[in-house]
Scaffold this motif. Sequence first.
Motif, PDB file in Angstrom:
ATOM      1  N   PRO A 147       0.819  -1.208   0.000  1.00 17.05           N
ATOM      2  CA  PRO A 147       0.000   0.000   0.000  1.00 17.05           C
ATOM      3  C   PRO A 147       0.854   1.260   0.000  1.00 17.05           C
ATOM      4  N   ASP A 148       0.318   2.334  -0.577  1.00 17.16           N
ATOM      5  CA  ASP A 148       0.981   3.624  -0.460  1.00 17.16           C
ATOM      6  C   ASP A 148       0.942   4.070   0.995  1.00 17.16           C
ATOM      7  N   PRO A 186       2.280   7.675   3.451  1.00 14.12           N
ATOM      8  CA  PRO A 186       2.998   8.948   3.487  1.00 14.12           C
ATOM      9  C   PRO A 186       4.353   8.861   4.183  1.00 14.12           C
ATOM     10  N   ARG A 196       9.537   3.291  -5.870  1.00 12.21           N
ATOM     11  CA  ARG A 196       8.158   2.915  -5.527  1.00 12.21           C
ATOM     12  C   ARG A 196       7.510   3.945  -4.610  1.00 12.21           C
ATOM     13  N   PHE A 197       8.259   4.519  -3.681  1.00 12.47           N
ATOM     14  CA  PHE A 197       7.677   5.430  -2.689  1.00 12.47           C
ATOM     15  C   PHE A 197       8.205   6.855  -2.874  1.00 12.47           C
ATOM     16  N   ARG A 199       6.767   9.485  -3.541  1.00 10.94           N
ATOM     17  CA  ARG A 199       5.914  10.555  -3.004  1.00 10.94           C
ATOM     18  C   ARG A 199       5.769  10.471  -1.484  1.00 10.94           C
ATOM     19  N   SER A 200       6.548   9.629  -0.852  1.00 13.00           N
ATOM     20  CA  SER A 200       6.511   9.478   0.613  1.00 13.00           C
ATOM     21  C   SER A 200       7.668  10.223   1.257  1.00 13.00           C
ATOM     22  N   THR A 245      11.806  13.699  -3.322  1.00 11.60           N
ATOM     23  CA  THR A 245      11.360  12.925  -2.170  1.00 11.60           C
ATOM     24  C   THR A 245      12.040  13.420  -0.894  1.00 11.60           C
TER      25      THR A 245
END
Length: 340
Positions: A98-99, A101, A134-135, A137-138, A192
């Motif tokens: 799962p995405d 934050p 993959r992340f 935007r976190s 990021t």
Amino acid sequence: MNLPDRFHDVDQLEDAMSQPSAALAQALQRAPGDILVLGVGGKMGPTLARMAKRADPGRRVIGVARFSQPGLRQELQREGIDCLEADLLSREALADLPDAPNVVFMAGRKFGSTGSEWLTWAMNAHVPALVAERFARSRIVAFSTACVYPFVDTRGPGAPESLPPTAPSGEYANSCVARERLFQHFSHRHGTPGRLLRLSYAIDMRYGVLHDVAQKVLRRQPIDLAMGHANVIWQGEANDWALRTLAHCDTPTSPLNLSGPRIAICEVAMGLGERLGLEPILQGEEAPTAWLVDCSEAFRLFGPPQVGIERMLDWTADWVARGGASLGKPTHYEARDGKY
């Protein structure tokens, strides 16, 4: 911080190492949303995930690992942590996660590096690249190591974050430089936010420099003084500070030394020997250099460590004298050739 004078068993120890501070609860308000802990099955992962959940019980905390340790998944789930099994070397497995934050990256490989260097590089360099893509935007707080630095003069303050990471030797340390560089690359590319936590020796009664020295004192084994100094921090505080770092991410990502006061191995051996009623067997001479870090920036952000070396020595001596559990993974703190 409400901590006991001794730890009676592993449950009490792990409860203490996952006890959140009031400052952590406040910091997490500035980093809203789910927390995804990648590599939750390692030495620090379970207590860090528990601490995150205890600091904000209404927040979703997701632990990701292969869960090779029997019973760990069930233990974490009982404490409200969602557990997902995944191979982080698989793009497909990462895509299915799962995405979130907030990402805490704890995966990596140190022990057993010699002889299977290819896997060490895959875990310490390839996986970070996959995760950073993959992340993107976190917020990503990624665990690194003080081993990325060169040895520094033991008379100085330790390596600051501004010192370029030029590992002195060994496949492990150099693969850790690669890990940092990959996270930096994708942070620059995608914007990021993150931090690279250059951790030096978190202390758990079952593992760590103090545990290693205590075991040698108890077993009447010689203690090599060549790597004569190190930085150490109580694992509960290392967990707390790592999670609080989610509120202090930079764009692009930047390093942060994470540890506590420096120790002299000779003094630690003597202190443990006094508590155990045994004379430590010391051999060799201290080298003029060691892996030491300047943690003044962490102290500025989080305050000085609340658990001092004398208390850690008391805990460690009591634990090993009573035959407390050991993870059976020596830190190899004495290694100066980078081979693990």
